[in-house]
Structures are given as structure tokens and as C-alpha cells.
Design a protein around this motif. Structure first.
Motif, short mmCIF file in Angstrom:
data_model
loop_
_atom_site.label_atom_id
_atom_site.label_comp_id
_atom_site.label_asym_id
_atom_site.label_seq_id
_atom_site.Cartn_x
_atom_site.Cartn_y
_atom_site.Cartn_z
N ALA A 9 0.85 -1.20 0.00
CA ALA A 9 0.00 0.00 0.00
C ALA A 9 0.88 1.24 0.00
N ALA A 10 0.46 2.26 -0.75
CA ALA A 10 1.22 3.49 -0.85
C ALA A 10 0.31 4.70 -0.72
N GLN A 11 0.92 5.84 -0.42
CA GLN A 11 0.20 7.11 -0.34
C GLN A 11 0.91 8.13 -1.22
N ARG A 12 0.11 8.98 -1.87
CA ARG A 12 0.72 10.06 -2.64
C ARG A 12 1.40 11.02 -1.67
N ARG A 13 2.48 11.64 -2.13
CA ARG A 13 3.19 12.59 -1.27
C ARG A 13 3.53 13.86 -2.05
N ARG A 28 7.87 6.42 7.19
CA ARG A 28 7.45 6.32 5.80
C ARG A 28 8.68 6.40 4.89
N ILE A 43 5.36 8.97 -4.21
CA ILE A 43 4.55 8.27 -3.24
C ILE A 43 5.41 7.97 -2.01
N SER A 44 4.79 7.39 -1.01
CA SER A 44 5.53 6.87 0.14
C SER A 44 4.88 5.55 0.56
N ASP A 46 5.06 2.31 3.78
CA ASP A 46 5.49 2.03 5.14
C ASP A 46 6.86 1.34 5.11
N VAL A 67 -2.15 2.69 -4.70
CA VAL A 67 -1.90 4.05 -4.20
C VAL A 67 -3.21 4.65 -3.72
N ASP A 68 -3.22 5.08 -2.46
CA ASP A 68 -4.40 5.69 -1.84
C ASP A 68 -5.64 4.80 -1.98
N GLY A 69 -5.45 3.51 -1.85
CA GLY A 69 -6.58 2.59 -1.91
C GLY A 69 -7.14 2.35 -3.29
#
Length: 225
Positions: A9-13, A28, A43-44, A46, A67-69
Motif C-alpha cells: 500500500a502506498a500514499q501520494r506525497r 514512511r 509516493i511513500s 510504510d 496508491v491511496d486505496g
């Protein structure tokens, strides 16, 4: 359709530059995801999750990245920047693959067994290659290629690229005659002259030089007659 690939899983940064130090401090790991025809995206992920993934997956293992679900996409870990001291990851490059397009990647070589020429004859096992270039669809890329050294019974035997067992759907691009492994003969050390003989030889040379000097002195002192 779900796959049996590991997921990440990733998140935009929006944070870039030196400010990413705060991300790392928060656990992160900054990363970039890109691909052919795919815009680059910061992105980032964990850090702990990524380290577990790398520990249990091979170098060329496909990973489903969400990314972001959003919808998961298959990616390859294309590069990892690590700290020189702690060896912890600092940044990751993730490459989006198309499952119907072939890729060319480096695949590690792993030796198995014991080479008799090294174990019994005192030779040194030499590995000519640590990896080979392989072209295959993403789903057919091997994590590593193993080769046995049990057949290296003498110093003339060798394993070449042509001897590697490659799974169906993958092609090795290296030259077939490239050396993978062989056993070198043991080096023959020069026999040193015994200390006593060397000392006696030095004394003999010194005595000869002294005698020559004495004879020369007497010749110079002899009066003319």
C-alpha cells in the motif's frame, strides 16, 4: 481478478527534497512509481512493510501496488537507495509493468553443491558471473537461476552460460560461451632457500670480497724492482 502476488500500500506525497527526512522519521519511505506511458508519481510506503516484503520476496518478484486505496498495479522494485552505514532503505524506484510486454532484467546466479576439484584437489572455485541478462514476460521472470558445481571434478571442467537451466518463457541474452564457474589450480609457492645455506653463502661472498681487497692492497704496496 485477485493475484497471488505480494501487495504493497502506498500514499501520494507532496513532500520532496530535504523535507523527506520528516517522512522517514515518521516511518514512511519515499518512493517514485513510473513506467512506459505512465506519468511519474511521488509516493511513500510504510518502511517496515517494505523491508518485510524485500526480505521474503526475490529481487525480481512482482508486487501489486495500490496508491491511496486505488486499483492495484503490478510493479517491479527497480532500485533501492540505502544508507551506507545502517543499510536501511532511503528511497525506492517502482516500475509499473505490462504483463503482456517482455522485460530485460538482471537475474542472480546461485551455485549449489560442492566442486570436487576444490574440495579434494585443493583448487579455488571461481565464479565468472554473478548474474545474467534475461528477457521474459513479467510473469515468467525467474527470481534466480541455480547451477550445480558437482561436475567440476578437475581443473579442465567448467560451467558456461549454455549449461544453465532456464525456465520456459525466459531467454538468457549473454553469450553461450561466457564462463559461469570453474576451479583454478592451486598456486605453487616458491621454495625458500634454507636459512643456514643462505647464511653460509653470504659468509662465503664476504670472505671472497675480503681476500680480493687484501690482494689488491699488497699489489699496490710492492716496491718497484
Amino acid at each position: 481478478m485477485p493475484s497471488n502476488r505480494p501487495s504493497l500500500a502506498a500514499q501520494r506525497r507532496d513532500v520532496t527534497g530535504k523535507a523527506v527526512a520528516r517522512l522517514r522519521h515518521a516511518g514512511r519511505l519515499p518512493a517514485v512509481v513510473y513506467g512506459r506511458g505512465v506519468p511519474s508519481e511521488n509516493i511513500s510506503v510504510d518502511t517496515h512493510e517494505f523491508e518485510l516484503l524485500r526480505r521474503h520476496s526475490g529481487a525480481n518478484a512482482l508486487v501489486d501496488l495500490a496508491v491511496d486505496g486505488g486499483r492495484a498495479r503490478p510493479v517491479l522494485v527497480h532500485g533501492v537507495q540505502v544508507d551506507r552505514v545502517s543499510r536501511k532503505p532511503l528511497h525506492v524506484d517502482l516500475f509499473v509493468v505490462r504483463m503482456t510486454e517482455e522485460l530485460t532484467v538482471d537475474v542472480a546466479l546461485h551455485a549449489t553443491g560442492v566442486a570436487p576439484a576444490a574440495d579434494k584437489l585443493g583448487g579455488t572455485l571461481i565464479h565468472g558471473l554473478e548474474h545474467v541478462r534475461v528477457r521474459a514476460l513479467p510473469g515468467n521472470i525467474p527470481e534466480a537461476l541455480e547451477y550445480a558445481v558437482d561436475g567440476l571434478a578437475d581443473f579442465d571442467a567448467a560451467v558456461h552460460v549454455r549449461d544453465l537451466v532456464v525456465p520456459d518463457g525466459a531467454t538468457v541474452l549473454n553469450e553461450p560461451d561466457e564462463l559461469v564457474a570453474k576451479v583454478e589450480r592451486p598456486r605453487v609457492e616458491a621454495v625458500e632457500e634454507p636459512a643456514a645455506e643462505a647464511e653460509a653463502a653470504e659468509e662465503g661472498e664476504a670472505a671472497g670480497e675480503a681476500a680480493a681487497e687484501t690482494a689488491g692492497t699488497e699489489a699496490e704496496a710492492e716496491p718497484e724492482g
